[in-house]
Design an enzyme around this catalytic site. Structure first.
Site, short mmCIF file in Angstrom:
data_model
loop_
_atom_site.label_atom_id
_atom_site.label_comp_id
_atom_site.label_asym_id
_atom_site.label_seq_id
_atom_site.Cartn_x
_atom_site.Cartn_y
_atom_site.Cartn_z
N HIS A 97 -1.11 13.60 -76.84
CA HIS A 97 -1.70 12.54 -76.23
C HIS A 97 -2.75 12.13 -76.90
O HIS A 97 -3.79 12.82 -77.38
CB HIS A 97 -2.18 12.84 -74.66
CG HIS A 97 -1.42 13.30 -73.67
ND1 HIS A 97 -0.19 14.01 -73.72
CD2 HIS A 97 -1.28 12.68 -72.60
CE1 HIS A 97 0.44 14.08 -72.63
NE2 HIS A 97 -0.10 13.04 -71.95
N HIS A 121 5.09 14.91 -67.24
CA HIS A 121 4.48 16.09 -66.96
C HIS A 121 5.40 16.71 -65.60
O HIS A 121 5.03 16.11 -64.44
CB HIS A 121 3.30 16.04 -66.87
CG HIS A 121 2.43 15.46 -67.86
ND1 HIS A 121 1.60 16.37 -68.83
CD2 HIS A 121 2.27 14.09 -68.24
CE1 HIS A 121 1.07 15.49 -69.66
NE2 HIS A 121 1.48 14.06 -69.27
N HIS A 174 8.01 10.78 -71.59
CA HIS A 174 6.48 11.25 -71.43
C HIS A 174 6.40 11.67 -69.90
O HIS A 174 6.16 10.52 -69.08
CB HIS A 174 5.66 10.34 -71.95
CG HIS A 174 3.86 10.59 -71.47
ND1 HIS A 174 3.03 9.81 -72.30
CD2 HIS A 174 3.38 11.44 -70.74
CE1 HIS A 174 1.93 10.50 -72.04
NE2 HIS A 174 1.92 11.32 -70.68
N GLU A 234 -5.22 7.43 -74.92
CA GLU A 234 -5.36 7.24 -73.55
C GLU A 234 -6.64 6.71 -73.05
O GLU A 234 -6.65 5.65 -72.58
CB GLU A 234 -4.81 8.41 -72.67
CG GLU A 234 -4.45 8.19 -71.27
CD GLU A 234 -4.23 9.42 -70.26
OE1 GLU A 234 -4.35 10.54 -70.85
OE2 GLU A 234 -3.81 9.34 -69.12
N ASP A 292 4.79 9.49 -66.68
CA ASP A 292 3.61 10.31 -66.68
C ASP A 292 3.64 11.30 -65.46
O ASP A 292 4.02 12.51 -65.94
CB ASP A 292 2.23 9.46 -66.82
CG ASP A 292 1.30 10.18 -67.85
OD1 ASP A 292 1.62 11.27 -68.22
OD2 ASP A 292 0.14 9.71 -67.62
N ASP A 293 3.11 10.86 -64.58
CA ASP A 293 3.04 12.04 -63.35
C ASP A 293 3.38 11.11 -62.13
O ASP A 293 2.49 10.70 -61.17
CB ASP A 293 1.55 12.40 -63.22
CG ASP A 293 0.97 13.08 -64.51
OD1 ASP A 293 1.32 14.35 -64.66
OD2 ASP A 293 0.34 12.61 -65.54
N1 HPA Z 1 -3.19 12.69 -69.54
C1 HPA Z 1 -3.56 13.69 -69.90
N2 HPA Z 1 -3.30 14.97 -69.48
C2 HPA Z 1 -2.38 14.82 -68.67
C3 HPA Z 1 -1.70 13.96 -67.98
C4 HPA Z 1 -2.52 12.61 -68.62
O1 HPA Z 1 -2.05 11.48 -68.32
N3 HPA Z 1 -1.07 14.04 -66.98
C5 HPA Z 1 -0.89 15.32 -67.01
N4 HPA Z 1 -1.55 15.93 -67.79
ZN ZN Z 2 0.69 12.39 -70.00
#
Ligand code: HPA
Ligand code: ZN
Length: 339
Positions: free
Chosen positions: A199, A21, A19, A202, A280-281
């Site tokens: 997703h 991006h 996971h 979250e 994630d990012d």
């Molecule tokens: N959640 C949803 N969309 C996203 C995320 C995330 O953590 N990171 C990049 N796009």
């Molecule tokens: Zn994500």
């Protein structure tokens, strides 16, 4: 374990990231370099100013700045540089495989061709495999704040590149955009032979996770944290062995948890959920894969066995084929036998 022993152990532990991006791995330094290369004007004067803007109180706060940052990515070379920078960080963290998300609509809506994105990312993946021994797969994410027709148009653009794409996912603003909104396009993707992830949970309610499982029949859930609010759903995820791609530092930075000490990861493992750790990012949330493992291990006192389970789950939950999964799991066993 001391902090250094923990770091040495986790760094050496073979692990996959499921996971991440790729646009979220754009570090401010590279953002500036690409802005200059492409003549894009950024609303920031310095790297420090960019980092100072990374104080988020929820997912949307982050997304607004993340889409703005992605505006510097224009050419295949930009996407290749972005991907290679990520793979180098992953390899340094002891990551050996990654299944990375990309958001084509963020780029095609700015006039960047779908093929340009694929060309750059796949060039980065090929070089990473050759130079670092890191393997990777691509997962195309549909932006869920956009409509179904836009997702179908994106799937159409992906058709010439299906050999380079392992699956599709759903990302962006979750609340108000349940998985059901994309049921038909996700089914169309599955009919093309693609894996399907989403997703869910979250920020969205357990009902969205139910939809992802029951209606979409996802191959993995990205995040899934809020599933724990529903015992029946939790039992279902355990029973079906659904992999959850959990992102602890992301949850902290987007205020899903107030402190990592309250993060549900250890509880997930104790319940028998197939949780994994992911970044994630990472450029926006303050840590790559290893940092996510280490900070979570320290906050939750994760045991050596729990860390090994997380690494195993990252391969069993991957889209590698069964023989390759077995080979990777044997690599973990060999590592544990000698460390
Ligand atoms: N959640 C949803 N969309 C996203 C995320 C995330 O953590 N990171 C990049 N796009
Ligand atoms: Zn994500």
């Amino acid at each position: 374990m001391t902090d250094t022993a923990l770091e040495t152990f986790v760094r050496g532990l073979p692990k996959a990231e499921l996971h991440m991006h790729i646009e979220g791995s754009l570090e401010p330094e590279l953002m500036f370099e690409l802005a200059e290369r492409n003549g894009v004007v950024l609303p920031f004067q310095s790297v420090d100013e960019i980092r100072a803007a990374y104080a988020f109180s929820n997912l949307q706060d982050f997304l607004d700045i993340y889409y703005q940052g992605a505006g510097v990515l224009l050419t295949a070379a930009d996407f290749k540089d972005l991907a290679l920078a990520y793979f180098r960080r992953l390899a340094a963290d002891g990551g050996t495989h990654a299944e990375i998300f990309f958001d084509p609509q963020t780029h095609t809506d700015r006039g960047v061709a779908f093929g340009t994105v694929i060309e750059g990312l796949t060039a980065g993946m090929a070089q990473a495999q050759a130079e670092l021994g890191v393997t990777a797969k691509l997962i195309l994410c549909f932006l869920r704040h956009l409509d179904e027709a836009a997702a179908f148009a994106t799937l159409e653009q992906a058709k010439p590149y299906l050999a380079q794409i392992a699956g599709v996912g759903l990302d962006s603003s979750e609340v108000g955009h349940p998985p059901a909104k994309f049921a038909r396009v996700l089914q169309a993707a599955r009919d093309l032979g693609l894996k399907v992830v989403a997703h869910a949970g979250e920020e969205g309610p357990p009902a969205y996770v139910w939809e992802a499982v029951d209606l979409i029949k996802v191959d993995r859930i990205d995040h899934g944290n809020r599933a724990l609010e529903d015992d029946c759903l939790t039992a279902r995820l355990v029973q079906d062995g659904v992999t959850l791609t959990v992102c602890p530092l992301s949850n902290l930075k987007l205020c899903g948890v107030s402190d990592l000490k309250h993060h549900p990861l250890k509880r997930m493992l104790k319940l028998g959920l197939k949780a994994t750790v992911n970044s994630d990012d990472p450029a926006y949330f303050g840590g790559y894969l290893l940092e996510n493992y280490l900070q979570t291990a320290q906050a939750l006192d994760l045991t050596r066995d729990e860390l090994a389970t997380l690494a195993r789950n990252s391969f069993t939950g991957s889209f590698l084929d069964d023989a390759e999964k077995a080979r990777r799991l044997a690599g973990i066993d060999a590592y544990l036998a000698s460390h």
